[in-house]
Design a protein around this motif. Structure first.
Motif, PDB file in Angstrom:
ATOM      1  N   THR A 264       0.839  -1.201   0.000  1.00 45.61           N
ATOM      2  CA  THR A 264       0.000   0.000   0.000  1.00 45.61           C
ATOM      3  C   THR A 264       0.875   1.253   0.000  1.00 45.61           C
ATOM      4  N   TYR A 265       1.913   1.273   0.839  1.00 42.46           N
ATOM      5  CA  TYR A 265       2.790   2.456   0.852  1.00 42.46           C
ATOM      6  C   TYR A 265       3.497   2.618  -0.492  1.00 42.46           C
ATOM      7  N   ALA A 266       3.905   1.494  -1.083  1.00 41.53           N
ATOM      8  CA  ALA A 266       4.556   1.572  -2.398  1.00 41.53           C
ATOM      9  C   ALA A 266       3.582   2.156  -3.425  1.00 41.53           C
ATOM     10  N   ALA A 267       2.313   1.720  -3.351  1.00 41.23           N
ATOM     11  CA  ALA A 267       1.305   2.231  -4.295  1.00 41.23           C
ATOM     12  C   ALA A 267       1.081   3.725  -4.073  1.00 41.23           C
ATOM     13  N   LEU A 268       0.987   4.135  -2.809  1.00 41.01           N
ATOM     14  CA  LEU A 268       0.741   5.551  -2.520  1.00 41.01           C
ATOM     15  C   LEU A 268       1.897   6.423  -3.015  1.00 41.01           C
ATOM     16  N   LEU A 269       3.100   5.880  -2.928  1.00 34.59           N
ATOM     17  CA  LEU A 269       4.274   6.668  -3.327  1.00 34.59           C
ATOM     18  C   LEU A 269       4.509   6.667  -4.833  1.00 34.59           C
ATOM     19  N   ARG A 270       4.263   5.537  -5.469  1.00 33.10           N
ATOM     20  CA  ARG A 270       4.719   5.378  -6.854  1.00 33.10           C
ATOM     21  C   ARG A 270       3.657   5.579  -7.919  1.00 33.10           C
ATOM     22  N   LEU A 271       2.394   5.423  -7.548  1.00 34.05           N
ATOM     23  CA  LEU A 271       1.360   5.545  -8.589  1.00 34.05           C
ATOM     24  C   LEU A 271       1.103   7.022  -8.913  1.00 34.05           C
ATOM     25  N   PRO A 272       0.678   7.311 -10.141  1.00 34.75           N
ATOM     26  CA  PRO A 272       0.543   8.718 -10.546  1.00 34.75           C
ATOM     27  C   PRO A 272      -0.495   9.479  -9.735  1.00 34.75           C
TER      28      PRO A 272
END
Ligand SMILES: Nc1ncnc2c1ncn2[C@@H]1O[C@H](COP(=O)(O)OP(=O)(O)OP(=O)(O)O)[C@@H](O)[C@H]1O
Length: 599
Positions: A264-272
């Motif tokens: 989830t943190y990776a998604a929050l950081l990396r997704l546009p």
């Protein structure tokens, strides 16, 4: 490469290796009949393996398409119904194939119980009871599983991947040495890989796999890179970065975060930033279900001191971290190292599914099992930084047979290729060309007539394999690589587009990283020891200053005198902790060195 395949293979083990001269005539021609027999068997084993796999692969593709179609038309029907009808279709597939040798191979792949795919949900066929994996889906699904199925279908609607064709010609890499001439790590490697394919980089340790992977992924280190690497016929540009996923050999994950929190943190950081917070969280959940991680989503990642998820799950989390951004190119450095063969096969099957979704996958691999080897579409075999083979993985064995290197016993193809790349010719027929060359150089041995006892050195084998590839294949392959790709200008323009989308604003990044830091350290901050320590310190200080009057000079002096010993104790405590920490770390380091046999 095709021309090699079209040529009748001169070394025909079954026929007794009659062939003419050159590479076709092998040392094993002089073998006793019993040896010949075993060689024949091994050659047949290898070839039948290849056939079986291709059949198995075809059938699995067909199965997947059927499943996808079913998913598409499923509409609002019950999940259970959709699965049942798919299972029925799959069963027909299996029955069609049961008479052929492919059935065996299929059964083994069904036994993997790998229930996630990138194009839709693919349950194992009914009536097959090979699966021992608890994550396998069945028709008596729990509500959680049904939800998982729905999530998988949802994946079909995600943004399509931009196809990227990767070509590289004459890639060389040199490291400058403080003394003497620069050290050549890679000596002119060429190859290509298309969307939908999995390219495996194989070779002995230190042969340059990671170096090549890093160069192709735009992460070359401090050395000098020569040659040409192109992405859809365009050079590397910064805008390509967000289309590339790179899973490194040593995974970098936070020990105390759960699988769900990590993704989830990776998604929050990396997704546009065009995606909402909720959409990003949903994407992370989709990845969890796609990777079959739903059962361990609330388990901590773990590390050296904390027990966490298994090695295979850990690797899947690392892959999930990268596929979150829907990359067109996925690079993986030894994703199967340290895993048992079944888990390794699951990971490779996963890579296969990712590739089928239109992505280009390049992975380095160490000692794959034969089942795993046949999962790769293309193969690069490296030896001491030189190219020994590039082409279809299924054509690698026939190619080496055509140059006179055939396994003399039944052998895993990957093991055979790695032996050759290492220059080890035990249990391998030695090409007469190499045999003659070696004996010409070694008169004493020839005079003693000890031909059968002599084997070429690793360096001789390496030189022979490099020459064989250069003279027979390299030219044709390079010609193919030089031909322009039949792709539109729009596709090329997308690659070179300088528009760079940041995932999140600086402020958002700060707050996400802050929250992640707190979560990662929560076990330290909220441990009973820490809480007791804080409460005890407050009580002690409170008692020390009890009834003292800070408004007068005497009261202040009193406070000072009372607290001084306390702070002195505290300082001594911190110092002893520091000493303990340092000695503990050095002990740990020496025990690690002992384990690795460095002491
Ligand atoms: N930055 C560097 N400095 C010094 N040597 C390097 C560097 N990069 C690569 N090498 C050397 O290049 C060679 C190839 O390294 P590389 O890591 O690519 O091998 P590999 O095939 O991936 O090995 P392994 O399978 O053990 O990971 C090794 O001998 C390594 O020592």
């Amino acid at each position: 490469m095709e021309s090699i395949m079209e040529k009748p293979v001169a070394v025909d083990a079954a026929a007794g290796g009659g062939g003419g001269g050159g590479a076709g005539r092998t040392r094993s021609d002089q073998l006793a009949p019993s040896q010949s027999l075993s060689r024949t068997a091994s050659a047949e084993t290898v070839l039948s393996n290849a056939d079986t796999t291709s059949l198995s692969r075809k059938s699995s593709f067909g199965r997947k398409r059927t499943a996808s179609a079913g998913g598409g038309g499923g509409g609002g029907g019950g999940n259970r119904h959709i699965r049942k009808s798919r299972s029925a279709q799959l069963k027909v597939d299996v029955e069609d194939l049961v008479s052929s040798s492919a059935a065996l191979s299929r059964a083994s792949s069904a036994s993997l119980g790998f229930s996630f795919t990138f194009t839709g949900f693919t349950p194992p066929p009914q009536g097959m009871h090979y699966s021992a994996d608890p994550t396998t889906f069945s028709d008596d699904d729990s509500p959680m599983d049904i939800e998982a199925g729905a999530r998988r279908r949802k994946k079909l609607m995600t943004e399509p991947t931009l196809p990227i064709y990767l070509k590289f010609t004459e890639v060389k890499y040199r490291l400058s040495a403080k003394k003497g001439s620069p050290r050549e790590i890679l000596g002119g490697i060429s190859g290509s890989v298309s969307p939908g394919e999995v390219l495996a980089l194989m070779g002995p340790s230190g042969s340059g796999k990671t170096t090549l992977l890093s160069i192709l992924g735009g992460r070359a280190g401090g050395g000098a890179v020569e040659g040409c690497v192109s992405y859809n016929d365009e050079p590397y540009s910064k805008s390509l970065k967000r289309r590339i996923g790179f899973v490194t050999q040593d995974d970098v994950l936070f020990t105390h975060l759960t699988v769900k929190e990590t993704l989830t943190y990776a998604a929050l950081l990396r997704l546009p930033r065009t995606m909402t917070r909720q959409q990003k969280k949903e994407r992370a959940m989709d990845i969890i279900y796609e990777l079959g991680l739903e059962r361990c989503q609330d388990t901590m990642i773990g590390g050296s001191f904390v027990r966490g998820v298994s090695g295979g799950e850990r690797k899947r989390v690392c892959i999930g971290n990268e596929i979150l951004i829907n990359p067109s190119l996925l690079f993986l450095d030894e994703p199967t190292s340290g895993l048992d063969s079944t888990t390794a096969l699951r990971i490779v099957q996963l890579l296969h599914d990712i590739a089928e979704d239109g992505k280009t996958v390049i992975t380095t691999i160490h000692q794959p099992s034969s089942r795993l080897f046949h999962k790769f579409d293309k193969l690069i075999l490296l030896g001491k930084g030189s190219l020994l083979y590039f082409g279809k993985a299924s054509e690698a064995m026939p190619y080496f047979q055509s140059i006179g290197c055939t396994p003399l016993i039944a052998m895993n193809p990957a093991e055979f290729l790695l032996d050759l790349a290492n220059g080890n010719t035990n249990d391998v027929s030695v090409p007469s060309e190499l045999d003659d060359k070696v004996h010409m150089e070694n008169h004493t041995l020839e005079n003693n007539n000890s031909k059968n006892d002599y084997r070429p050195s690793a360096q001789d084998v390496h030189e022979y394999l490099v020459d064989a590839y250069e003279t027979r294949v390299a030219f044709k392959e390079k010609k193919k690589l030089l031909a322009p790709l039949p792709i539109s200008d729009d596709l090329k323009a997308t690659i070179t587009s300088s528009k760079r989308e940041w995932g999140t604003s600086w402020c958002q990044q700060y707050s996400i990283l802050f929250c992640r830091g707190i979560k990662e350290r929560r076990h330290d901050y909220l441990s009973w020891m820490r809480i007791t320590q804080v409460i005890a310190t407050s009580i002690i200080l409170g008692l020390l200053w009890w009834h003292s009057d800070p408004s007068t000079l005497k009261g202040l002096e009193d406070q000072h005198h009372k607290t001084m010993p306390f702070y002195a104790c505290r300082l001594a405590y911190c110092f002893s902790l520091l000493c303990f920490g340092v000695s503990f770390l050095s002990l740990l380091q020496s025990s690690h060195s002992l384990k690795r046999g460095q002491c």
